[in-house]
Every structure is written in C-alpha cells, then in structure tokens.
Design an enzyme around this catalytic site. Structure first.
Site, PDB file in Angstrom:
ATOM      1  N   GLY A 100       3.138   8.030  -1.169  1.00  0.00           N
ATOM      2  CA  GLY A 100       2.982   9.038  -2.229  1.00  0.00           C
ATOM      3  C   GLY A 100       2.155  10.208  -1.716  1.00  0.00           C
ATOM      4  O   GLY A 100       2.517  11.374  -1.888  1.00  0.00           O
ATOM      5  N   ARG A 143       0.822  -1.216   0.000  1.00  0.00           N
ATOM      6  CA  ARG A 143       0.000   0.000   0.000  1.00  0.00           C
ATOM      7  C   ARG A 143       0.855   1.264   0.000  1.00  0.00           C
ATOM      8  O   ARG A 143       0.338   2.377  -0.104  1.00  0.00           O
ATOM      9  CB  ARG A 143      -0.927   0.021   1.230  1.00  0.00           C
ATOM     10  CG  ARG A 143      -1.996  -1.060   1.215  1.00  0.00           C
ATOM     11  CD  ARG A 143      -2.793  -1.103   2.504  1.00  0.00           C
ATOM     12  NE  ARG A 143      -3.903  -0.161   2.549  1.00  0.00           N
ATOM     13  CZ  ARG A 143      -5.188  -0.480   2.323  1.00  0.00           C
ATOM     14  NH1 ARG A 143      -5.522  -1.718   2.045  1.00  0.00           N
ATOM     15  NH2 ARG A 143      -6.121   0.434   2.389  1.00  0.00           N
ATOM     16  N   TYR A 197       0.764   4.272  -2.527  1.00  0.00           N
ATOM     17  CA  TYR A 197      -0.324   5.233  -2.330  1.00  0.00           C
ATOM     18  C   TYR A 197      -0.100   6.039  -1.052  1.00  0.00           C
ATOM     19  O   TYR A 197      -0.088   7.264  -1.072  1.00  0.00           O
ATOM     20  CB  TYR A 197      -1.638   4.455  -2.265  1.00  0.00           C
ATOM     21  CG  TYR A 197      -2.893   5.290  -2.168  1.00  0.00           C
ATOM     22  CD1 TYR A 197      -3.383   5.984  -3.272  1.00  0.00           C
ATOM     23  CD2 TYR A 197      -3.618   5.351  -0.977  1.00  0.00           C
ATOM     24  CE1 TYR A 197      -4.566   6.727  -3.180  1.00  0.00           C
ATOM     25  CE2 TYR A 197      -4.791   6.090  -0.884  1.00  0.00           C
ATOM     26  CZ  TYR A 197      -5.257   6.777  -1.982  1.00  0.00           C
ATOM     27  OH  TYR A 197      -6.429   7.498  -1.894  1.00  0.00           O
TER      28      TYR A 197
HETATM   29  P1  NAD Z   1     -11.070   7.641  -8.961  1.00  0.00           P
HETATM   30  O1  NAD Z   1     -10.099   6.572  -9.285  1.00  0.00           O
HETATM   31  O2  NAD Z   1     -12.506   7.445  -9.328  1.00  0.00           O
HETATM   32  O3  NAD Z   1     -10.612   9.016  -9.622  1.00  0.00           O
HETATM   33  C1  NAD Z   1      -9.269   9.374  -9.841  1.00  0.00           C
HETATM   34  C2  NAD Z   1      -9.178  10.093 -11.171  1.00  0.00           C
HETATM   35  O4  NAD Z   1      -7.814  10.498 -11.400  1.00  0.00           O
HETATM   36  C3  NAD Z   1      -9.567   9.201 -12.353  1.00  0.00           C
HETATM   37  O5  NAD Z   1     -10.446   9.897 -13.208  1.00  0.00           O
HETATM   38  C4  NAD Z   1      -8.232   8.896 -13.033  1.00  0.00           C
HETATM   39  O6  NAD Z   1      -8.361   8.634 -14.409  1.00  0.00           O
HETATM   40  C5  NAD Z   1      -7.460  10.172 -12.740  1.00  0.00           C
HETATM   41  N1  NAD Z   1      -5.995  10.013 -12.781  1.00  0.00           N
HETATM   42  C6  NAD Z   1      -5.261   9.045 -12.194  1.00  0.00           C
HETATM   43  N2  NAD Z   1      -3.954   9.249 -12.431  1.00  0.00           N
HETATM   44  C7  NAD Z   1      -3.861  10.393 -13.183  1.00  0.00           C
HETATM   45  C8  NAD Z   1      -2.790  11.106 -13.754  1.00  0.00           C
HETATM   46  N3  NAD Z   1      -1.514  10.721 -13.587  1.00  0.00           N
HETATM   47  N4  NAD Z   1      -3.070  12.216 -14.482  1.00  0.00           N
HETATM   48  C9  NAD Z   1      -4.356  12.625 -14.673  1.00  0.00           C
HETATM   49  N5  NAD Z   1      -5.408  11.971 -14.159  1.00  0.00           N
HETATM   50  C10 NAD Z   1      -5.168  10.870 -13.416  1.00  0.00           C
HETATM   51  O7  NAD Z   1     -10.933   7.946  -7.405  1.00  0.00           O
HETATM   52  P2  NAD Z   1     -11.773   8.894  -6.441  1.00  0.00           P
HETATM   53  O8  NAD Z   1     -12.415   8.056  -5.430  1.00  0.00           O
HETATM   54  O9  NAD Z   1     -12.581   9.854  -7.221  1.00  0.00           O
HETATM   55  O10 NAD Z   1     -10.591   9.684  -5.721  1.00  0.00           O
HETATM   56  C11 NAD Z   1     -10.242  11.009  -6.081  1.00  0.00           C
HETATM   57  C12 NAD Z   1      -9.129  11.503  -5.161  1.00  0.00           C
HETATM   58  O11 NAD Z   1      -9.578  11.472  -3.813  1.00  0.00           O
HETATM   59  C13 NAD Z   1      -7.858  10.656  -5.233  1.00  0.00           C
HETATM   60  O12 NAD Z   1      -6.744  11.524  -5.170  1.00  0.00           O
HETATM   61  C14 NAD Z   1      -7.943   9.797  -3.990  1.00  0.00           C
HETATM   62  O13 NAD Z   1      -6.671   9.460  -3.524  1.00  0.00           O
HETATM   63  C15 NAD Z   1      -8.670  10.729  -3.030  1.00  0.00           C
HETATM   64  N6  NAD Z   1      -9.392   9.947  -1.995  1.00  0.00           N
HETATM   65  C16 NAD Z   1     -10.565   9.333  -2.290  1.00  0.00           C
HETATM   66  C17 NAD Z   1     -11.207   8.595  -1.301  1.00  0.00           C
HETATM   67  C18 NAD Z   1     -12.526   7.905  -1.542  1.00  0.00           C
HETATM   68  O14 NAD Z   1     -13.025   7.222  -0.646  1.00  0.00           O
HETATM   69  N7  NAD Z   1     -13.155   8.042  -2.691  1.00  0.00           N
HETATM   70  C19 NAD Z   1     -10.630   8.471  -0.024  1.00  0.00           C
HETATM   71  C20 NAD Z   1      -9.420   9.098   0.207  1.00  0.00           C
HETATM   72  C21 NAD Z   1      -8.813   9.853  -0.777  1.00  0.00           C
HETATM   73  N1  UDP Z   2     -12.953  -5.345   1.495  1.00  0.00           N
HETATM   74  C1  UDP Z   2     -13.642  -6.549   1.568  1.00  0.00           C
HETATM   75  N2  UDP Z   2     -14.172  -7.059   0.422  1.00  0.00           N
HETATM   76  C2  UDP Z   2     -14.087  -6.433  -0.779  1.00  0.00           C
HETATM   77  C3  UDP Z   2     -13.385  -5.199  -0.853  1.00  0.00           C
HETATM   78  C4  UDP Z   2     -12.828  -4.705   0.312  1.00  0.00           C
HETATM   79  O1  UDP Z   2     -13.778  -7.144   2.646  1.00  0.00           O
HETATM   80  O2  UDP Z   2     -14.614  -6.963  -1.780  1.00  0.00           O
HETATM   81  C5  UDP Z   2     -12.385  -4.796   2.745  1.00  0.00           C
HETATM   82  C6  UDP Z   2     -10.913  -4.411   2.654  1.00  0.00           C
HETATM   83  O3  UDP Z   2     -10.097  -5.513   2.961  1.00  0.00           O
HETATM   84  C7  UDP Z   2     -10.830  -3.310   3.682  1.00  0.00           C
HETATM   85  C8  UDP Z   2     -12.203  -2.640   3.631  1.00  0.00           C
HETATM   86  O4  UDP Z   2     -13.073  -3.593   3.026  1.00  0.00           O
HETATM   87  O5  UDP Z   2     -10.651  -3.842   4.973  1.00  0.00           O
HETATM   88  C9  UDP Z   2     -12.216  -1.350   2.808  1.00  0.00           C
HETATM   89  O6  UDP Z   2     -11.608  -1.633   1.565  1.00  0.00           O
HETATM   90  P1  UDP Z   2     -11.557  -0.593   0.372  1.00  0.00           P
HETATM   91  O7  UDP Z   2     -10.788  -1.231  -0.728  1.00  0.00           O
HETATM   92  O8  UDP Z   2     -12.924  -0.100   0.066  1.00  0.00           O
HETATM   93  O9  UDP Z   2     -10.771   0.681   0.936  1.00  0.00           O
HETATM   94  P2  UDP Z   2      -9.542   0.897   1.946  1.00  0.00           P
HETATM   95  O10 UDP Z   2     -10.159   1.607   3.085  1.00  0.00           O
HETATM   96  O11 UDP Z   2      -8.958  -0.409   2.373  1.00  0.00           O
HETATM   97  O12 UDP Z   2      -8.594   1.704   1.162  1.00  0.00           O
END
Ligand code: NAD
Ligand code: UDP
Ligand code: UDP
Length: 316
Positions: free
Chosen positions: A150, A144, A147
């Site tokens: 990063g 992990r 991510y």
């Molecule tokens: P997502 O994967 O649906 O969206 C990410 C978008 O970024 C996609 O459209 C992808 O094509 C684009 N992308 C990826 N790499 C790229 C690059 N190098 N250049 C240009 N575009 C690029 O994910 P999301 O859930 O919408 O997440 C959006 C942001 O929020 C991310 O930065 C993610 O880390 C952060 N985030 C989301 C969650 C969540 O629960 N959804 C939680 C924590 C953080």
């Molecule tokens: N998880 C699961 N079954 C699935 C996908 C995810 O049990 O099909 C679990 C995963 O192991 C984690 C939690 O659900 O403990 C949340 O996973 P997710 O990938 O949604 O996001 P994370 O918070 O781990 O980034």
C-alpha cells in the site's frame, strides 16, 4: 506580522500526527486535523482543542475530501502491525485510495503534499543499511503486504502526480519511531516492552530477539518533517528519516528492564511472518540536503516515554 500558513494533517490524532499538529501550532500556523479515529485518540489532541487556530474533523480519507489548504501532511494509516493487519483491505484502501484523494485535493488547491512513507517499503532488506536507492525485498502476498505494498503504491502515485501534474511532493521514509502519545494498545515493540516492564509482566520477545531495529525519538522525527516540508521544491525525496543507531530487540528489552527497575523476565514467542531481520537507515541524504540528524540517544528518549506510560497506567 508573522505570515502563517494553513496545514491539513491527516492522521492528526495519531501518535506522530498529534505531535506534528502541536509543533505547527507552536510555529503560529493554522491546522486542520482530519482523522477517522481508527487508531488515533482524542486524548492526543485534547489540549490543542482550545486553540482557535486548530480544527478537527472526523473523516475517512478513503472518501473524497473538499477543503482548502496550502500544505498537506498525509499521515493517515495505522502503523502498528497488529492494527494494520486487523483489517488489511482497509489498510490498502487507506494508503492507495487515501493517497489518490489527498493528491486530487492537492492538485485542485495547488498545495504542497508530504507523504508519510515507511522503511517497510524495503521489506526484509538484503542491503544493509538501507539507502533510498535500494528497491526493497517485499513479499507481495504476505501478511505485511497490505501495509508495505500500500505504501509502495502510494509512493508511485506521489511520483506520478508530480511528473504528470507538476505537484509539489515530499516523500519521507520513516523508520521506527517512539515517544509519548503512543497508544497503550499500540502493540509496537517499544510501547509493549515499557508497559510489560512497568507491570512486571513477561517481556514478549518475538523470535530469539536477534532481529534489529533503529529507534528514533519523536521530537527528532518531527523536526525532520518540518525541514522536509520546507526544503526546496526540487527536493521530492524519497528521503530516509530515522536514527541510524541499531539495536537488537533483545538489547532493547534489557535496556527497558534496567531503566524501569523491573523484575520482568524474557518470554520468547514465535516470530511473525515476514518480520524483517534487520533495519537501519542510511541517512546521508537527510544529512546532506536537510542538514538534519537525530540528536536523542535511545536512553534519553526512553525516559519521557517511560514516564508517559507510567502516568497513564497509574491513572487507570
Ligand atoms: P498511528 O496509528 O498512531 O496514527 C495513524 C492515524 O491515522 C490514527 O490517528 C488513525 O486513526 C488515522 N487513520 C487511519 N486510517 C485512516 C483513514 N482511513 N482516514 C483518516 N484517518 C485514518 O500511527 P503513527 O505511528 O502516528 O503513524 C503515522 C504515519 O507515519 C502512518 O502513515 C505510518 O505509516 C507512518 N509511519 C510511522 C512510523 C512509526 O514508527 N511511528 C514508521 C513508519 C511510518
Ligand atoms: N516485537 C517483539 N515483541 C513485541 C512487539 C514486537 O519482539 O511485543 C518485535 C517484532 O517482531 C519486530 C520488532 O520487535 O521484530 C519491531 O516490531 P514493531 O511491531 O515495533 O515494528 P516493525 O518494525 O516490525 O513494523
Ligand atoms: N478529490 C478530493 N478532493 C478534492 C479534489 C479531488 O478528494 O478537492 C478526489 C476525488 O475524489 C478524485 C481524486 O481526488 O477522485 C483524484 O482527483 P484527480 O483530480 O486526480 O482525478 P479525477 O477527479 O479526474 O478522478
């Protein structure tokens, strides 16, 4: 006349990005969506494309980008473990090189810049719930890490550009969020369980399902993004954004089975490496400074999310 602003949204075709673009357009702003469509989809933004104030550009933010804007939302990065681990080197490049490029752009055009950071900066937390002051427990060489590290490095860059170059920054640590427009193959827990339930397939629980997460509905989160961006310049974050109600993964599975009237059974699979055991945001700072807290309980948010996946599956 209403004064509108220009926003650049990186990752604008993704799950959160597409909701954000829509909200900004609704507020009367101009939006440039930049995305390389790695995990994003055109379907998410197709209905915005007729709007003359919406522009989209296929571009990878690990390469420099020269455009003009007043405000940047930097969301580009795959967010689901299966996608960010598929090409881990690219994931780190997106977080780190991408942040450098977007910060360089913000510096040149004097734009305010928001970073979509994550609760993953806390790793597998030993402190519960997690306040912003907790420094985290991340394995720097695990699966992990591309991510988590990063995103941690991106936060460092944001704060150094702020201190060194006076940039206006906003760093938001987002906790698990769900809702319509998540991709069918997203792989995160809410979408997996809904799709499996709707198809009466086994529900894949990783581990024994006792690990916890706190799930925020997307509309609540987007409100928080806007409030964070509009907050006073002195407020940089990091600020936790998420729903503080915590559920075990097993409880989530049972709720979704109930709500879909599914005949799916639970199927237990191995727990992925370094999967955090517990996660719940302490949102005192967001409540205090942004006057924000989520208002959508899990079952209320699951309803439109289930309807969304149901529609996509029936159209296939
Ligand atoms: P997502 O994967 O649906 O969206 C990410 C978008 O970024 C996609 O459209 C992808 O094509 C684009 N992308 C990826 N790499 C790229 C690059 N190098 N250049 C240009 N575009 C690029 O994910 P999301 O859930 O919408 O997440 C959006 C942001 O929020 C991310 O930065 C993610 O880390 C952060 N985030 C989301 C969650 C969540 O629960 N959804 C939680 C924590 C953080
Ligand atoms: N998880 C699961 N079954 C699935 C996908 C995810 O049990 O099909 C679990 C995963 O192991 C984690 C939690 O659900 O403990 C949340 O996973 P997710 O990938 O949604 O996001 P994370 O918070 O781990 O980034
Ligand atoms: N950059 C960009 N768009 C701009 C300005 C800069 O993509 O409008 C990139 C550029 O590639 C540079 C990076 O942002 O490498 C960091 O910019 P900064 O000005 O901080 O550093 P330098 O140009 O000195 O490397």
């Amino acid at each position: 006349m209403k004064v509108s602003k220009h926003f650049l949204v990186t990752g604008g075709a993704g799950f959160l990005g597409s909701h954000l673009c829509e909200k900004l357009l609704d507020q009367g702003h101009e939006v440039l969506c930049v995305d390389n469509f790695y995990t994003g989809q055109k379907d998410n933004i197709i209905k915005l494309m007729d709007n003359p104030y919406f522009e989209t550009m296929r571009h990878d933010i690990t390469f420099p980008l020269y455009v003009e804007t007043d405000n940047i939302f930097n969301l580009a990065c795959p967010a689901s473990p299966i996608h960010y681990q598929f090409d881990p080197v690219q994931t780190t490049k997106t977080s780190v090189h991408g942040a450098i490029n977007m910060l360089g752009l913000a510096k040149r055009v004097k734009a305010k810049i928001f970073q979509a950071s994550t609760s993953e900066v806390y790793g597998d937390p030993e402190c519960h719930p997690q306040p912003e002051g907790y420094w985290g427990n991340v394995n720097p060489v695990g699966l992990r890490a591309c991510y988590d590290e990063g995103k941690r490095c991106a936060e460092t860059l944001f704060f150094d550009y702020h201190r060194q170059h006076g940039l206006k920054i906003k760093v938001a640590r987002i906790f698990n969020t769900y809702g319509p427009k998540m991709a069918l193959n997203d792989g995160r827990v809410v979408s997996n369980f809904i799709i499996q339930s709707l198809q009466n397939q086994p529900i894949t629980i990783y581990g024994d399902g006792s690990q916890t997460r706190s799930f925020c509905y997307v509309d609540d989160l987007i409100d928080a993004f806007i409030k964070t961006m509009e907050s006073a310049d002195e407020f940089t974050g990091p600020v936790n954004l998420g729903n503080p109600k915590e559920f075990s993964i097993r409880e989530l599975a049972e709720t979704i089975i109930d709500m879909t009237g599914s005949s799916s059974k639970l199927e237990f699979k191995p727990l992925p490496e370094n999967d955090p055991c517990q996660r719940r945001p302490d949102i005192s700072l967001a409540r205090d400074v942004l006057k924000w807290e989520p208002s959508t309980p899990l079952e209320q948010g699951l309803k439109p999310t289930i309807a969304y996946f149901d529609k996509i599956l029936s159209n296939r």
